[in-house]
Design an enzyme around this catalytic site. Structure first.
Site, PDB file in Angstrom:
ATOM      1  N   GLU A 172      -7.573  -4.248   5.745  1.00 25.41           N
ATOM      2  CA  GLU A 172      -7.668  -4.109   4.255  1.00 25.41           C
ATOM      3  C   GLU A 172      -6.460  -4.977   3.576  1.00 25.41           C
ATOM      4  OE1 GLU A 172      -8.702   0.380   3.374  1.00 25.41           O
ATOM      5  OE2 GLU A 172      -8.022   0.258   5.364  1.00 25.41           O
ATOM      6  N   ARG A 224      -2.687  -1.945  -3.345  1.00 27.14           N
ATOM      7  CA  ARG A 224      -3.962  -1.074  -3.493  1.00 27.14           C
ATOM      8  C   ARG A 224      -3.684   0.057  -4.301  1.00 27.14           C
ATOM      9  NH1 ARG A 224      -5.016   3.546   0.751  1.00 27.14           N
ATOM     10  NH2 ARG A 224      -7.242   3.679   0.416  1.00 27.14           N
ATOM     11  N   ASN A 261      -9.380   8.484  10.186  1.00 30.20           N
ATOM     12  CA  ASN A 261      -9.037   9.981   9.873  1.00 30.20           C
ATOM     13  C   ASN A 261      -9.956  10.354   8.664  1.00 30.20           C
ATOM     14  OD1 ASN A 261      -7.815  12.367  10.595  1.00 30.20           O
ATOM     15  ND2 ASN A 261      -6.095  11.749   9.434  1.00 30.20           N
ATOM     16  N   ASN A 280       0.830  -1.123   0.155  1.00 33.18           N
ATOM     17  CA  ASN A 280      -0.058   0.155  -0.131  1.00 33.18           C
ATOM     18  C   ASN A 280       0.983   1.124   0.095  1.00 33.18           C
ATOM     19  OD1 ASN A 280      -1.762   2.061   0.472  1.00 33.18           O
ATOM     20  ND2 ASN A 280      -2.905   0.999   2.331  1.00 33.18           N
ATOM     21  N   ARG A 284     -11.153  16.847   6.516  1.00 31.73           N
ATOM     22  CA  ARG A 284     -11.756  17.151   5.384  1.00 31.73           C
ATOM     23  C   ARG A 284     -13.394  17.501   5.947  1.00 31.73           C
ATOM     24  NH1 ARG A 284     -10.621  11.607   3.045  1.00 31.73           N
ATOM     25  NH2 ARG A 284      -8.478  11.719   2.471  1.00 31.73           N
ATOM     26  N   HIS A 296     -12.463   3.927  -0.007  1.00 29.88           N
ATOM     27  CA  HIS A 296     -12.655   2.966   1.290  1.00 29.88           C
ATOM     28  C   HIS A 296     -13.379   1.578   1.031  1.00 29.88           C
ATOM     29  CE1 HIS A 296     -12.556   6.378   4.201  1.00 29.88           C
ATOM     30  NE2 HIS A 296     -11.256   6.196   3.973  1.00 29.88           N
TER      31      HIS A 296
END
Ligand code: AMP
Length: 388
Positions: A375, A84, A205, A6, A235, A173
């Site tokens: 993940e 990923r 996050n 990743n 965000r 996600h």
């Protein structure tokens, strides 16, 4: 064995799984703050963890991981590498074996994910140089959401924005939503509870929700970019689309606006702190701004749960995952408060339990679960599925 990679802008995470032996994670690690003087590599195998200073770029980081795996006699056992990749656009709706053409398409999609796809691609190219003789597979964050219908993924803007520029909701996600919704279904099936209509809440996050019917995503809160939807650490999530023009009329550039909404908003924008653990302590100590930030975070989550429950015509299960979802029992309790009209009734004692295993924490007709996300395992499973 499957190696997962990743690659982020300043970090590189890896895991090695032996999928033949009960999906055991053999080794993992992360190289952080790549490119800075305070770089650090954390490597773990057999429960033993070592930390070393790291200096260099992504290429040096991949070499360091390769060297570690070679020393541990794992490199030669790697049968495939799963990468990923954040944005698969409309092209990639499944995990895909990487060819030169696939690499070119990932590059072509970069304008949709300028912070992620280029560095994901760099990770692929570096790993191919280290492991040239095994298949490499791209696992896309957007792919799980590719089952959304046009009524959910289209924005009510001029048609040509979609047909010419690909402006639509893609969602992110996806690897996490796919993993936790599958685990939730398994857990619920075992205890003979309904699991057809699931809402998954990935609260880290970055935060997003997904509405999943019979394993297929029908809607999600993130959109063309990961900025849409829920309030997050830094965000904003949803704001009035007219805000851009208003701030522009005050003299703000589009770059400054984009930075403000991505990096200086959300929990950080309201309470000058983006870490939920710290915010919960601040609220405990009486901070009004922490109270407001958490109240906004929870309120917006409740609205997302309500809207997805209506979109699906009901809800059988609500699943919490990621840093906040897995650990912040207060946030879970506040999101679920007074939702008995949806069949949601938390059991305080079950909600308070800290555990790494997936669990049901409710007694109502709608099951509430905490499912730790993984993940890396999902990427390894997807990779194994492509190469078999
Ligand atoms: P992630 O991006 O999944 O690593 O999640 C990061 C977020 O999870 C941060 O806001 C952390 O403060 C939050 N988090 C992690 N552990 C806890 C905890 N025990 N209580 C509350 N929030 C937590």
């Amino acid at each position: 064995m499957i190696l997962t990679l990743n690659a982020g802008s300043s970090s590189l995470k890896f895991s090695v799984f032996d999928l033949s032996a009960g999906e055991e994670e053999i080794a993992n690690g992360i190289v952080e703050r790549i490119g800075s003087a305070e770089g650090r590599a954390t490597l773990e195998i057999g429960g033993e963890r070592q930390q070393v200073d790291f200096q260099g770029d992504h290429s040096v980081a991949v070499q360091a991981i390769g060297l570690f795996l070679r020393k541990q006699k794992l490199l030669a056992k790697v049968k495939a590498v799963g990468h990923r990749v954040v944005h698969g656009g409309e092209t990639f709706q499944q995990p895909t074996r990487i060819t030169t053409e696939v690499e070119q398409t990932i590059e072509r999609l970069s304008p949709l994910a300028p912070l992620h796809n280029p560095v994901n691609l760099q990770g692929i190219q570096l790993a191919k140089a280290t492991l040239p003789n095994v298949p490499h597979v791209a696992v896309f964050d957007t792919a799980f959401h590719s089952t959304m219908l046009a009524q959910a993924f289209r924005y009510p803007v001029p048609n040509a924005w979609y047909t010419k520029h690909g402006v639509r909701k893609y969602g992110f996600h996806g690897t996490s939503h796919a993993y936790v919704s599958t685990i939730a279904k398994d857990v619920l099936t075992k205890v003979e509870k309904k699991s057809s209509k699931i809402i998954t809440l990935h609260l880290g996050n970055g935060c997003s929700a997904a509405a999943v019917i019979d394993g297929k995503c029908i809607d999600t809160t993130m959109g063309l970019t990961p900025l849409e939807g829920l309030m997050m650490g830094t965000r904003s999530g949803d704001v009035d689309p007219g805000l851009a023009a208003y701030m522009s009329s005050l003299g703000m550039s589009i770059d400054a606006y984009d930075k403000a909404l991505n990096k200086e908003s959300g929990l950080l924008g309201i309470a000058a702190e983006n870490d939920m653990r710290t915010l919960l302590s601040m609220r405990e100590e009486g901070s009004d701004l922490a109270r407001l930030a958490i109240a906004m975070f929870v309120y917006r989550l409740r609205k997302a749960v309500g809207s997805f429950a209506a979109a699906m015509g009901g809800i059988d299960a609500l699943v919490f995952t990621a840093g906040i979802g897995e650990n912040a029992s207060d946030i879970r309790a506040e999101v679920c408060e007074d939702l008995t009209f949806l069949g949601i009734e938390l059991v305080a004692e079950l909600n308070a339990i800290r555990s790494d295993t997936p669990r049901i924490i409710s007694k109502g007709t709608c099951s509430v679960l905490v499912v730790p996300t993984n993940e890396e395992l999902q990427i390894a499973r997807a990779t194994a599925g492509v190469i078999k």
